[in-house]
Design an enzyme around this catalytic site. Structure first.
Site, short mmCIF file in Angstrom:
data_model
loop_
_atom_site.label_atom_id
_atom_site.label_comp_id
_atom_site.label_asym_id
_atom_site.label_seq_id
_atom_site.Cartn_x
_atom_site.Cartn_y
_atom_site.Cartn_z
N LYS A 153 0.86 -1.18 -0.10
CA LYS A 153 0.05 0.11 -0.11
C LYS A 153 0.82 1.27 0.09
CE LYS A 153 -2.00 2.07 3.51
NZ LYS A 153 -2.85 2.41 4.87
N ASP A 172 -6.62 0.83 0.43
CA ASP A 172 -6.92 1.11 1.69
C ASP A 172 -8.17 0.78 2.22
OD1 ASP A 172 -8.44 3.04 0.58
OD2 ASP A 172 -7.59 4.80 1.92
#
Ligand code: SF4
Length: 244
Positions: A153, A172
């Site tokens: 991420k 996310d």
């Protein structure tokens, strides 16, 4: 039960409108590849609503974005920006963080939560940047993932936003929720969700798409009580969480 019936009816309506059967379930409920026309409609809607979507973490370079992204775990971007407004006046380059006083840094980033682990990650990543990468944030997924505290991420945020390199899609909490609601995935594991999205979203859109989904999640498609009446994707969304 009523919600299930409503969702099923919604799916049939959308399929009828598109002249197609609803996507079949495969692999124990994992989504079949979504209809490409529906994906295009989702991308068009996001483009119309958020033409200028971008990362909301304030930064002046890739290194600051890396630190801010580490700080943003379990914390709002607004809070991170408040903390970094002061932090980056004192710590200007990887060397400054790498050889900082951990106790001092912990207190400086304390408002972002999980400050001990975040201190370790920021100092560890900074040391590695100094010792192995000449003080520069690397430009490949493979290299950036070797930095302590950096997973896909964070790597996708930095590579995409700071360097414009589409190496993957940022997944996310908003991207997880919205890609499930929009039936772009039926997985729950972020790595699998990213793989699903990379299959259906054209690579040119990867960077912009994650910003747009995050913006939509923050402004309209809330976790609780999404504002579906104000959503320009409403006619192509058949999520059971819909509020209209
Ligand atoms: S219609 Fe509602 S649930 Fe669907 S994407 Fe829009 S806000 Fe989210």
């Amino acid at each position: 039960m009523a919600a299930k019936k409503k969702a099923a009816a919604g799916k049939k309506r959308v399929a009828k409108a598109k002249g197609k059967k609803p996507a079949a379930k495969k692999n124990g409920g994992v989504a079949a590849t979504p209809d490409p026309k529906r994906v295009v409609a989702i991308l068009s809607g996001l483009d119309a609503a958020y033409p200028d979507a971008t990362c909301e973490l304030k930064h002046e370079n890739a290194f600051q974005l890396l630190v801010s992204t580490i700080l943003s775990a379990q914390c709002t971007d607004v809070r991170v920006n408040q903390v970094t407004a002061e932090l980056y006046k004192k710590y200007k380059k990887p060397q400054d963080f790498a050889y900082a006083s951990p106790a001092e840094l912990e207190q400086e980033i304390r408002p972002t939560g999980f400050f001990r682990n975040k201190t370790k990650s920021i100092m560890g990543a900074s040391k590695q940047l100094v010792e192995k990468f000449g003080g520069a944030v690397p430009r490949t997924m493979e290299e950036i993932l070797t930095l302590p505290g950096v997973a896909r991420k964070t790597a996708n945020v930095v590579l995409g936003t700071a360097y414009g390199i589409a190496s993957g899609i940022v997944v996310d909490t908003h991207v997880i929720r919205l890609s499930q609601r929009l039936d772009l995935t039926r997985n729950t594991d972020p790595k699998k969700i990213e793989q699903d999205l990379m299959q259906v979203i054209p690579k040119d859109y990867w960077i912009k798409f994650s910003h747009q989904l995050i913006w939509h999640g923050r402004r309209v498609c809330f976790a609780r009580k999404p504002k579906c009446a104000e959503c320009n994707l409403e006619s192509i969304c058949y999520s059971k969480d819909k509020t209209v």
